[in-house]
Design a protein around this motif. Structure first.
Motif, PDB file in Angstrom:
ATOM      1  N   ALA A   1     -11.996 -20.002  27.799  1.00 25.40           N
ATOM      2  CA  ALA A   1     -10.985 -21.184  27.428  1.00 25.40           C
ATOM      3  C   ALA A   1     -10.588 -21.274  25.961  1.00 25.40           C
ATOM      4  CB  ALA A   1     -11.821 -22.554  27.684  1.00 25.40           C
ATOM      5  N   THR A   2      -9.271 -21.499  25.849  1.00 26.94           N
ATOM      6  CA  THR A   2      -8.725 -21.731  24.577  1.00 26.94           C
ATOM      7  C   THR A   2      -9.115 -22.923  23.892  1.00 26.94           C
ATOM      8  OG1 THR A   2      -6.770 -23.019  25.563  1.00 26.94           O
ATOM      9  CG2 THR A   2      -6.588 -20.673  25.266  1.00 26.94           C
ATOM     10  N   ASP A   3      -9.508 -24.041  24.658  1.00 25.95           N
ATOM     11  CA  ASP A   3     -10.152 -25.336  23.973  1.00 25.95           C
ATOM     12  C   ASP A   3     -11.627 -25.405  24.335  1.00 25.95           C
ATOM     13  OD1 ASP A   3     -10.922 -27.907  23.199  1.00 25.95           O
ATOM     14  OD2 ASP A   3      -9.368 -29.022  24.559  1.00 25.95           O
ATOM     15  N   ARG A   4     -12.488 -25.326  23.406  1.00 27.56           N
ATOM     16  CA  ARG A   4     -13.975 -25.379  23.595  1.00 27.56           C
ATOM     17  C   ARG A   4     -14.507 -26.583  22.775  1.00 27.56           C
ATOM     18  NH1 ARG A   4     -14.732 -19.115  21.670  1.00 27.56           N
ATOM     19  NH2 ARG A   4     -13.718 -18.005  23.450  1.00 27.56           N
ATOM     20  N   SER A   5     -13.764 -27.647  22.806  1.00 27.76           N
ATOM     21  CA  SER A   5     -14.228 -28.866  22.263  1.00 27.76           C
ATOM     22  C   SER A   5     -15.263 -29.469  23.292  1.00 27.76           C
ATOM     23  CB  SER A   5     -13.059 -29.789  22.046  1.00 27.76           C
ATOM     24  OG  SER A   5     -12.260 -29.988  23.338  1.00 27.76           O
ATOM     25  N   LEU A   6     -15.338 -29.152  24.214  1.00 25.10           N
ATOM     26  CA  LEU A   6     -16.649 -29.579  24.959  1.00 25.10           C
ATOM     27  C   LEU A   6     -18.087 -29.258  24.490  1.00 25.10           C
ATOM     28  CD1 LEU A   6     -15.843 -29.128  28.878  1.00 25.10           C
ATOM     29  CD2 LEU A   6     -16.061 -31.121  27.841  1.00 25.10           C
TER      30      LEU A   6
ATOM     31  N   TRP B   1     -20.769 -32.431  23.367  1.00 24.42           N
ATOM     32  CA  TRP B   1     -22.076 -32.269  23.777  1.00 24.42           C
ATOM     33  C   TRP B   1     -23.001 -32.335  22.518  1.00 24.42           C
ATOM     34  CZ3 TRP B   1     -21.038 -27.172  27.192  1.00 24.42           C
ATOM     35  CH2 TRP B   1     -20.344 -27.699  28.438  1.00 24.42           C
ATOM     36  N   ALA B   2     -22.772 -31.260  21.568  1.00 20.54           N
ATOM     37  CA  ALA B   2     -23.238 -31.558  20.356  1.00 20.54           C
ATOM     38  C   ALA B   2     -23.502 -32.812  19.542  1.00 20.54           C
ATOM     39  CB  ALA B   2     -22.922 -30.640  19.363  1.00 20.54           C
ATOM     40  N   ARG B   3     -22.502 -33.752  19.739  1.00 22.06           N
ATOM     41  CA  ARG B   3     -22.298 -34.967  18.968  1.00 22.06           C
ATOM     42  C   ARG B   3     -23.285 -36.045  20.075  1.00 22.06           C
ATOM     43  NH1 ARG B   3     -17.028 -33.349  17.468  1.00 22.06           N
ATOM     44  NH2 ARG B   3     -17.022 -33.252  15.047  1.00 22.06           N
TER      45      ARG B   3
ATOM     46  N   ALA C   1     -25.281 -27.404  24.168  1.00 23.31           N
ATOM     47  CA  ALA C   1     -24.162 -27.072  23.301  1.00 23.31           C
ATOM     48  C   ALA C   1     -24.388 -25.840  22.288  1.00 23.31           C
ATOM     49  CB  ALA C   1     -23.658 -28.445  22.377  1.00 23.31           C
ATOM     50  N   MET C   2     -25.688 -25.997  22.080  1.00 28.00           N
ATOM     51  CA  MET C   2     -26.090 -24.940  21.021  1.00 28.00           C
ATOM     52  C   MET C   2     -26.256 -23.507  21.805  1.00 28.00           C
ATOM     53  SD  MET C   2     -26.558 -24.378  17.674  1.00 28.00           S
ATOM     54  CE  MET C   2     -25.723 -22.954  17.938  1.00 28.00           C
TER      55      MET C   2
ATOM     56  N   THR D   1     -17.742 -17.943  15.399  1.00 27.25           N
ATOM     57  CA  THR D   1     -17.156 -19.280  14.847  1.00 27.25           C
ATOM     58  C   THR D   1     -17.675 -20.280  15.697  1.00 27.25           C
ATOM     59  OG1 THR D   1     -15.258 -18.151  14.498  1.00 27.25           O
ATOM     60  CG2 THR D   1     -14.987 -20.363  14.414  1.00 27.25           C
ATOM     61  N   ASP D   2     -17.822 -20.291  16.927  1.00 26.86           N
ATOM     62  CA  ASP D   2     -18.098 -21.636  17.758  1.00 26.86           C
ATOM     63  C   ASP D   2     -19.607 -21.988  17.377  1.00 26.86           C
ATOM     64  OD1 ASP D   2     -15.449 -22.525  19.615  1.00 26.86           O
ATOM     65  OD2 ASP D   2     -15.899 -20.518  19.607  1.00 26.86           O
ATOM     66  N   ALA D   3     -20.474 -21.029  17.210  1.00 26.07           N
ATOM     67  CA  ALA D   3     -21.817 -21.195  17.272  1.00 26.07           C
ATOM     68  C   ALA D   3     -22.094 -21.638  15.905  1.00 26.07           C
ATOM     69  CB  ALA D   3     -22.496 -19.821  17.523  1.00 26.07           C
ATOM     70  N   LEU D   4     -21.291 -21.166  14.830  1.00 25.40           N
ATOM     71  CA  LEU D   4     -21.540 -21.778  13.434  1.00 25.40           C
ATOM     72  C   LEU D   4     -21.208 -23.109  13.353  1.00 25.40           C
ATOM     73  CD1 LEU D   4     -20.650 -18.430  11.382  1.00 25.40           C
ATOM     74  CD2 LEU D   4     -23.018 -19.653  11.613  1.00 25.40           C
ATOM     75  N   ARG D   5     -19.883 -23.380  14.134  1.00 26.61           N
ATOM     76  CA  ARG D   5     -19.249 -24.831  13.995  1.00 26.61           C
ATOM     77  C   ARG D   5     -20.495 -25.750  14.673  1.00 26.61           C
ATOM     78  NH1 ARG D   5     -15.749 -24.205  17.001  1.00 26.61           N
ATOM     79  NH2 ARG D   5     -16.378 -25.385  18.880  1.00 26.61           N
ATOM     80  N   ILE D   6     -20.969 -25.378  15.815  1.00 25.04           N
ATOM     81  CA  ILE D   6     -22.140 -26.182  16.559  1.00 25.04           C
ATOM     82  C   ILE D   6     -23.308 -26.422  15.691  1.00 25.04           C
ATOM     83  CG2 ILE D   6     -23.438 -26.559  18.430  1.00 25.04           C
ATOM     84  CD1 ILE D   6     -20.310 -27.113  18.862  1.00 25.04           C
TER      85      ILE D   6
END
Length: 264
Positions: free
Chosen positions: A157-162, A166-168, A178-179, A192-197
């Motif tokens: 997916a280009t959008d991984r904001s889910l 979930w993390a919030r 989420a993690m 990138t996504d892992a570090l953001r979460i």
């Protein structure tokens, strides 16, 4: 009829009947009820008390009220092969159970269906999985499924904001999903996504989230130590101790001690 011919005829009749019975079993549409019976046949009551302590099912604990049969995980995994084609409406019956191993069986069936399915099937299973977070309610259920369903799906997916949503969440299990979902990306050297979460969860007060974040940072470090240590140097003085210990577990002893002493 000669006796030899008669015996052969009788044998053929019996074999034909057996083949038809076996064929009927093979083509029988699988159901949750039959799967449940097969699962309960594997129950080991002697293991129940230990599992209930291990998975924190007591009053006020994170899995309060969870019920166990005492079935071993390899036995559940083996059973999923029999029920790979279980329809989603039947999987749902297992997943919405109060019995832990029934939920585990349902989720492992979903993983098999997702990994073997076409794009349409995968979309359907992902939506089903996300819609049933309320029943994916222990760490082991998450760890064996989130990377393979949620993580695998969002990888395309280009959008991984889910993941951020979930993390919030106030829900412990949504945050762990989420993690752990980012593990799929980490295994493909996408950090990138892992570090953001991890940033969103770095101050989480629950030890199951602290362990999950530390574990994923450690997994990043196994592939790119500098990347993991950039995160650690930013947060190691304030992150929970449990998270830190998990994250630095694979580092050289001298660096581990420096992080623990706060002297990096």
């Amino acid at each position: 009829m000669r006796s030899g011919v008669f015996s052969f005829a009788v044998f053929g009749l019996r074999w034909g009947n057996r083949s038809r019975r076996q064929g009927g079993m093979k083509t029988r549409r699988p159901t949750a009820a039959v799967a449940r019976t097969d699962l309960h046949d594997l129950a080991d009551p002697a293991r129940v008390a230990t599992l209930q302590r291990f998975f924190k099912t007591g009053p006020g604990e994170y899995a309060e009220g969870d019920v166990f049969l005492g079935v071993k995980v390899p036995q559940v995994r083996k059973l999923t092969r029999t029920y790979t084609d279980l329809p989603l409406k039947e999987v749902q019956k297992l997943l919405r159970s109060r019995i832990h191993e029934e939920r585990l069986l349902a989720l492992l069936i979903l993983v098999r269906q997702y990994t073997r399915g076409n794009d349409q099937t995968r979309e359907q299973i992902f939506s089903f999985y996300v819609g049933h977070f309320a029943w994916i309610n222990n760490w082991d259920l998450i760890d064996v499924t989130a990377p393979h369903i949620a993580g695998a799906h969002l990888a395309n997916a280009t959008d991984r904001s889910l993941l951020d949503q979930w993390a919030r969440s106030n829900n412990l299990w949504s945050r762990r999903i989420a993690m752990l979902s980012t593990f799929h990306l980490i295994q493909r050297n996408q950090f990138t996504d892992a570090l953001r979460i991890a940033e969103l969860l770095v101050d989480d007060t629950h030890d199951l989230i602290q362990k999950a974040v530390g574990w994923m940072v450690r997994e990043i470090g196994k592939r790119d130590r500098a990347c993991a240590e950039d995160f650690l140097k930013k947060h190691y003085k304030t992150m929970p101790r449990t998270m830190l210990r998990y994250a630095i577990e694979r580092l050289p002893e001298s660096r581990r001690q420096a992080y623990l002493r706060g002297t990096m």
